[in-house]
Write an enzyme that holds these catalytic residues in place. Sequence first.
Site, PDB file in Angstrom:
ATOM      1  N   TYR A  92      73.807  76.022  63.780  1.00  0.00           N
ATOM      2  CA  TYR A  92      72.930  75.041  64.416  1.00  0.00           C
ATOM      3  C   TYR A  92      71.536  75.055  63.805  1.00  0.00           C
ATOM      4  O   TYR A  92      70.933  76.125  63.655  1.00  0.00           O
ATOM      5  CB  TYR A  92      72.857  75.341  65.912  1.00  0.00           C
ATOM      6  CG  TYR A  92      72.322  74.225  66.777  1.00  0.00           C
ATOM      7  CD1 TYR A  92      72.437  72.901  66.409  1.00  0.00           C
ATOM      8  CD2 TYR A  92      71.726  74.509  68.006  1.00  0.00           C
ATOM      9  CE1 TYR A  92      71.966  71.883  67.220  1.00  0.00           C
ATOM     10  CE2 TYR A  92      71.256  73.504  68.833  1.00  0.00           C
ATOM     11  CZ  TYR A  92      71.379  72.189  68.428  1.00  0.00           C
ATOM     12  OH  TYR A  92      70.908  71.183  69.239  1.00  0.00           O
ATOM     13  N   SER A 183      79.638  79.746  64.565  1.00  0.00           N
ATOM     14  CA  SER A 183      78.735  79.217  65.584  1.00  0.00           C
ATOM     15  C   SER A 183      78.865  77.687  65.618  1.00  0.00           C
ATOM     16  O   SER A 183      79.946  77.181  65.886  1.00  0.00           O
ATOM     17  CB  SER A 183      77.303  79.690  65.325  1.00  0.00           C
ATOM     18  OG  SER A 183      76.508  79.478  66.467  1.00  0.00           O
ATOM     19  N   ASP A 273      79.055  88.724  72.825  1.00  0.00           N
ATOM     20  CA  ASP A 273      78.300  87.531  72.425  1.00  0.00           C
ATOM     21  C   ASP A 273      77.603  86.919  73.645  1.00  0.00           C
ATOM     22  O   ASP A 273      78.255  86.462  74.579  1.00  0.00           O
ATOM     23  CB  ASP A 273      79.253  86.514  71.799  1.00  0.00           C
ATOM     24  CG  ASP A 273      78.547  85.409  71.034  1.00  0.00           C
ATOM     25  OD1 ASP A 273      77.379  85.118  71.343  1.00  0.00           O
ATOM     26  OD2 ASP A 273      79.170  84.837  70.123  1.00  0.00           O
ATOM     27  N   HIS A 302      76.907  87.815  68.569  1.00  0.00           N
ATOM     28  CA  HIS A 302      76.778  86.636  67.716  1.00  0.00           C
ATOM     29  C   HIS A 302      76.151  87.075  66.395  1.00  0.00           C
ATOM     30  O   HIS A 302      74.955  86.870  66.154  1.00  0.00           O
ATOM     31  CB  HIS A 302      75.912  85.595  68.434  1.00  0.00           C
ATOM     32  CG  HIS A 302      76.216  84.187  68.044  1.00  0.00           C
ATOM     33  ND1 HIS A 302      77.345  83.525  68.462  1.00  0.00           N
ATOM     34  CD2 HIS A 302      75.527  83.311  67.267  1.00  0.00           C
ATOM     35  CE1 HIS A 302      77.334  82.294  67.979  1.00  0.00           C
ATOM     36  NE2 HIS A 302      76.249  82.145  67.244  1.00  0.00           N
TER      37      HIS A 302
END
Length: 319
Positions: A92, A183, A273, A302
């Site tokens: 992202y 992700s 995560d 993560h």
Amino acid sequence: MPLVDMPLEHLKKYEGVSPRPADFDAYWDRALTELRAVDPQIELVPSSFQVPYAECYDLYFTGVRGARIHAKYIKPKNVPEPHPAVLQFHGYTGHSGNWQDKLGYAALGYSFFSLDCRGQGGLSEDTGGVKGNTHHGHIIRGLSDQPDQLLFRHIFLDTAQLAGIAMQMPEVDPDRVMAMGGSQGGALTIACAALEPRIKKLAPVFPFLSDYKRVWQMDLAKDAYAELRTYFRHFDPQHKREEEIFTKLGYIDIQFLAARIRGEVLFGTGLMDTICPPSTQFAVYNKITSPKRMEIYPDYGHEDLPSFADMTMQFFLEK
């Protein structure tokens, strides 16, 4: 072991809590019809970065709503054609990254495509044109407008369009195209393989953009999901429209696309995560009906999952 989410035995049965829009399938069928009507106007520009055993190009094409989309394309030299290809999707707000870290697949004789998501950190355009806020986040972009205006709808379509372009390249075997990413890149890997079910294999890692209501319930609408909290604070501070909002987000919830996947899946997740909670990932995984396996890292969150990139390459090399 410590837990940030449900026990593993519950995760393996978890099906998500976010509402699925009643017209979800019609929504995506309509979106794909729009995509097929687009003239991609493909352009290949030789990059200033080159290596002896491959040709490196900047690939541009026109996506839905007129945006010019960019991807890096590496074509191996002196290998049999048609040959396999790999699609890569980034995290992202990021971008397609350096050429150097993609050359391993070119050395194996695979073409390699790496997308820049529209409006994020790379060279792809964001043509805008929605009502309401554009505060920081792409999840909420278009949420105050009609569902067809959701920005991630367009980004998901870009992934499918890139796959279709790759499959039409004369040097690429359309029956051996694979996808990967972590992700947001994991989410786009899922979306790509769902909207272009000819994707043969896919390797998503801790995918984003799933089970938004679960994220909210866990008080994890922060970090990558912070814009959910921002949207409620600015536009529904008493949560009177909560069900409506989560239902609209359901159009861009990858768990509801998962059943469309036909390719073989290698899925990586860390049980610690707190960015993309494990339950939101299992909500996706548990809906995949094609051959699949999950590699679980109990002590990882993560972050880089040891050896998973190696597993992915070996998975893609398997006949």
